[in-house]
Design a protein around this motif. Structure first.
Motif, mmCIF file in Angstrom:
data_model
loop_
_atom_site.group_PDB
_atom_site.id
_atom_site.type_symbol
_atom_site.label_atom_id
_atom_site.label_comp_id
_atom_site.label_asym_id
_atom_site.label_seq_id
_atom_site.Cartn_x
_atom_site.Cartn_y
_atom_site.Cartn_z
ATOM 1 N N UNK A 194 37.478 17.904 -46.372
ATOM 2 C CA UNK A 194 36.383 16.978 -46.624
ATOM 3 C C UNK A 194 36.624 15.573 -46.077
ATOM 4 N N UNK A 195 36.933 15.456 -44.795
ATOM 5 C CA UNK A 195 37.093 14.111 -44.204
ATOM 6 C C UNK A 195 35.755 13.388 -44.137
ATOM 7 N N UNK A 196 35.777 12.075 -44.260
ATOM 8 C CA UNK A 196 34.550 11.286 -44.125
ATOM 9 C C UNK A 196 34.182 11.104 -42.655
ATOM 10 N N UNK A 197 35.194 11.137 -41.775
ATOM 11 C CA UNK A 197 34.991 11.101 -40.328
ATOM 12 C C UNK A 197 35.847 12.188 -39.707
ATOM 13 N N UNK A 198 35.226 12.994 -38.849
ATOM 14 C CA UNK A 198 35.953 14.053 -38.148
ATOM 15 C C UNK A 198 35.365 14.149 -36.749
ATOM 16 N N UNK A 199 36.088 13.604 -35.757
ATOM 17 C CA UNK A 199 35.592 13.500 -34.393
ATOM 18 C C UNK A 199 36.591 14.062 -33.389
ATOM 19 N N UNK A 200 36.169 14.100 -32.126
ATOM 20 C CA UNK A 200 37.021 14.530 -31.025
ATOM 21 C C UNK A 200 37.039 13.449 -29.952
ATOM 22 N N UNK A 201 37.896 13.650 -28.950
ATOM 23 C CA UNK A 201 37.889 12.730 -27.820
ATOM 24 C C UNK A 201 37.873 13.500 -26.511
ATOM 25 N N UNK A 202 39.002 13.595 -25.831
ATOM 26 C CA UNK A 202 39.047 14.009 -24.430
ATOM 27 C C UNK A 202 38.530 15.425 -24.191
ATOM 28 N N UNK A 203 37.703 15.551 -23.143
ATOM 29 C CA UNK A 203 37.149 16.852 -22.775
ATOM 30 C C UNK A 203 37.068 16.950 -21.257
ATOM 31 N N UNK A 204 37.676 17.984 -20.708
ATOM 32 C CA UNK A 204 37.560 18.251 -19.275
ATOM 33 C C UNK A 204 36.226 18.964 -19.049
ATOM 34 N N UNK A 205 35.309 18.368 -18.259
ATOM 35 C CA UNK A 205 33.990 18.986 -18.072
ATOM 36 C C UNK A 205 34.042 20.427 -17.581
ATOM 37 N N UNK A 206 35.077 20.778 -16.821
ATOM 38 C CA UNK A 206 35.178 22.121 -16.261
ATOM 39 C C UNK A 206 35.375 23.184 -17.343
ATOM 40 N N UNK A 207 35.800 22.780 -18.556
ATOM 41 C CA UNK A 207 36.067 23.736 -19.625
ATOM 42 C C UNK A 207 34.979 23.739 -20.696
ATOM 43 N N UNK A 208 33.949 22.930 -20.527
ATOM 44 C CA UNK A 208 32.888 22.852 -21.534
ATOM 45 C C UNK A 208 32.025 24.109 -21.490
ATOM 46 N N UNK A 209 31.873 24.754 -22.634
ATOM 47 C CA UNK A 209 30.986 25.913 -22.764
ATOM 48 C C UNK A 209 30.071 25.711 -23.962
ATOM 49 N N UNK A 210 28.992 26.443 -23.985
ATOM 50 C CA UNK A 210 28.050 26.346 -25.100
ATOM 51 C C UNK A 210 28.687 26.843 -26.398
ATOM 52 N N UNK A 211 29.446 27.929 -26.315
ATOM 53 C CA UNK A 211 30.059 28.502 -27.512
ATOM 54 C C UNK A 211 30.989 27.505 -28.198
ATOM 55 N N UNK A 212 31.846 26.833 -27.422
ATOM 56 C CA UNK A 212 32.778 25.872 -28.005
ATOM 57 C C UNK A 212 32.043 24.623 -28.490
ATOM 58 N N UNK A 213 31.043 24.189 -27.736
ATOM 59 C CA UNK A 213 30.281 23.004 -28.140
ATOM 60 C C UNK A 213 29.575 23.239 -29.468
ATOM 61 N N UNK A 214 29.040 24.437 -29.663
ATOM 62 C CA UNK A 214 28.378 24.746 -30.933
ATOM 63 C C UNK A 214 29.350 24.681 -32.108
ATOM 64 N N UNK A 215 30.610 25.056 -31.870
ATOM 65 C CA UNK A 215 31.611 24.935 -32.929
ATOM 66 C C UNK A 215 31.863 23.475 -33.288
ATOM 67 N N UNK A 216 31.955 22.622 -32.278
ATOM 68 C CA UNK A 216 32.160 21.201 -32.554
ATOM 69 C C UNK A 216 30.986 20.629 -33.351
ATOM 70 N N UNK A 217 29.774 20.965 -32.936
ATOM 71 C CA UNK A 217 28.592 20.452 -33.634
ATOM 72 C C UNK A 217 28.557 20.956 -35.079
ATOM 73 N N UNK A 218 29.002 22.173 -35.296
ATOM 74 C CA UNK A 218 28.997 22.774 -36.634
ATOM 75 C C UNK A 218 29.956 22.050 -37.581
ATOM 76 N N UNK A 219 31.143 21.681 -37.096
ATOM 77 C CA UNK A 219 32.188 21.204 -38.005
ATOM 78 C C UNK A 219 32.413 19.692 -37.973
ATOM 79 N N UNK A 220 32.084 19.013 -36.885
ATOM 80 C CA UNK A 220 32.341 17.575 -36.806
ATOM 81 C C UNK A 220 31.311 16.798 -37.611
ATOM 82 N N UNK A 221 31.662 15.570 -37.974
ATOM 83 C CA UNK A 221 30.688 14.671 -38.586
ATOM 84 C C UNK A 221 29.883 13.995 -37.473
ATOM 85 N N UNK A 222 28.642 13.577 -37.751
ATOM 86 C CA UNK A 222 27.780 13.016 -36.693
ATOM 87 C C UNK A 222 28.385 11.764 -36.059
#
Length: 490
Positions: free
Chosen positions: A265-293
């Motif tokens: 239950x973190x109040x802030x849960x974010x990410x940083x570095x992302x190589x564009x060549x590895x970005x996929x919809x499946x992984x992005x949906x996981x980030x959107x599901x679990x990260x805070x806005x």
């Protein structure tokens, strides 16, 4: 008699990993953990106050007609206590290293020249560690790296290791350093080291410091749990070259990690570095599901010139970068309860790479302009001038040749980006009247207070009131600057 050890955190900013307040980096925590907690933690701000013998008053730290003293803002002790610790220390361990120079709202990192000058009068044994110990540091883009002064430091120690499980006690014990830090920090969490590519970008220092190794979810979750027990509630998965590459881009491993941290239950849960060549919809949906806005996937596009991309062996082609931006927009631009989109892309542009020409700048501008026309949201565009660090391919092949050749073009070009891309982009993402909730007041400049959400690349909002710092406020957007907003309290 036990040694009296003092750790001085001079704040680190690497291609993979940020430790500039309000963030707390991994390096000082690991050092503290390896010393089994038998050390005192100070910041460069404490050392500055000690060295200048500044008598602290509220008017000196936060002048009513000038800027908040961000070079002194992140002190941890009273001047008297800092003096006692530094004067009696047998060993001073300095954690330093800036390799992605930037501008900071509420802190001022230290380069090696300043550190060396401030340390010189102290009698303790001096040890340098952190990124600066491996390849140096530099506060300003476009300049040569600063290298350690071996006349000041008795020992220079690089932190390299082969096995995360062996290092786990240092990570978990390092969480106890929070007991010595009064201000709440965003904790930078290490998920891996090194680069997932066999041959890295021409300018990058990450492959020089560590071979690729990933940290298992259970180890990370155990550390985050220990950090929460010490009062931490804000976290960012930032200490890696690409979070999308985590554990060979395994959706199962990534979800195990994200869900395990979210359960705390973190109040802030974010990410940083992302190589564009590895970005996929499946992984992005996981980030959107679990990260805070309000999170940002900061992507090293570096250039949209195909020739510069080729010559510098960059992460991602211009086509791949555009595709990644489209995927993140598709999944992440819905607004959360704090008024921020769930997850947006950020773009890094790097000037001075091999092969750069005036046409490169034109291609970069046009690519960004096209994103605006396509109604793609980009949270922020970072423009930096490269630092050719010794050991990198850029240093060996081109050095600062292209910086010197094209530097006269940069100022007008950057201004054009800010006026014709950044400004209308902010107007799209944060229209006038848009409401933002839970912004932290961080600094003053005269009668203006600057606020932002705790987290990854938050938007700065200026309010024409002298608000109490350290408190949270809700604001309504009233206008747009080139890279920030103006607002009024709701």
């Amino acid at each position: 008699m036990a040694r009296k050890r003092v750790i001085i955190d001079c704040y680190t900013d690497e291609p993979a990993g940020l430790g500039v307040p309000p963030f707390l980096g991994t390096h000082p925590r690991i050092v503290f953990g390896e010393l089994k907690g038998k050390a005192e933690y100070l910041t460069i701000d404490d050392l500055r106050i000690f060295s200048a013998q500044i008598k602290l008053t509220s008017s000196k730290l936060d002048p009513p007609t000038a800027k908040t003293r961000i070079d002194l803002l992140n002190r941890t002790r009273s001047p008297e206590k800092a003096k006692q610790l530094l004067s009696s220390a047998d060993q001073i361990i300095v954690v330093a290293g800036l390799q992605t120079p930037g501008k900071y709202l509420s802190a001022q990192p230290a380069g090696l020249k300043e550190i060396s000058k401030l340390l010189k009068p102290l009698k303790a044994t001096k040890i340098l560690t952190g990124p600066a110990a491996s390849i140096g540091t530099q506060q300003m883009g476009g300049f040569a790296a600063e290298l350690p002064d071996r006349g000041i430091f008795d020992h220079i120690r690089e932190y390299k290791f082969a096995d995360y499980r062996e290092m786990q006690p240092a990570f978990t014990k390092g969480a106890d350093v929070l007991k010595q830090i009064t201000a709440e920090r965003i904790i930078e969490i290490e998920t891996g080291r090194g680069c997932s590519r066999q041959s890295g970008c021409s300018f990058c220092t990450e492959p020089l410091k560590q071979q690729l190794c990933w940290r298992e979810p259970d180890l990370i979750i155990e550390e985050v749990k220990k950090l929460t027990q010490n009062g931490a509630a804000r976290f960012r998965l930032g200490k890696q070259s690409c979070i999308y590459s985590y554990m060979k881009s395994s959706p199962e491993k990534l979800e195990q990690l994200l869900s395990g941290i979210k359960a705390l239950e973190p109040s802030v849960f974010h990410i940083d570095n992302a190589n564009p060549a590895f970005v996929t919809k499946e992984l992005t949906e996981l980030f959107v599901k679990y990260l805070t806005p309000g999170s940002t996937a900061a992507m090293g596009a570096e250039t949209f010139d195909p020739e510069v991309y080729r010559l510098n062996n960059l992460n991602s082609s211009p086509e791949n970068t555009l595709q990644a931006i489209e995927i993140i927009n598709e999944c992440g631009r819905s607004y959360g309860d704090n008024g921020m989109p769930a997850l947006l892309p950020g773009i890094n542009i790097l000037l001075g790479l091999e092969g750069e020409s005036e046409r490169t700048l034109e291609l970069n501008f046009q690519a960004l302009k096209d994103m605006l026309k396509k109604d793609l949201f980009v949270r922020r565009i970072n423009i930096r001038q490269v630092v050719p660090f010794p050991g990198t391919r850029l240093y060996e092949v081109a050095g600062d040749r292209y910086l010197r050749k094209n530097k006269h073009l940069y100022s007008a070009w950057s201004r054009k980006i800010r006026e014709e891309i950044d400004l209308p982009m902010l107007e799209k993402i944060f229209p006038e009247g848009h409401r933002l909730y839970g912004l932290l007041a961080e600094t003053h400049e005269g009668n203006v207070t600057f606020l932002r959400h705790p987290g990854s690349y938050p938007i700065i909002v200026g309010v024409r009131q002298r608000l109490e710092l350290g408190r949270f406020y809700d604001v309504k957007v009233t206008g747009h600057m080139l890279r920030s907003l103006t607002g009024e309290l709701i």
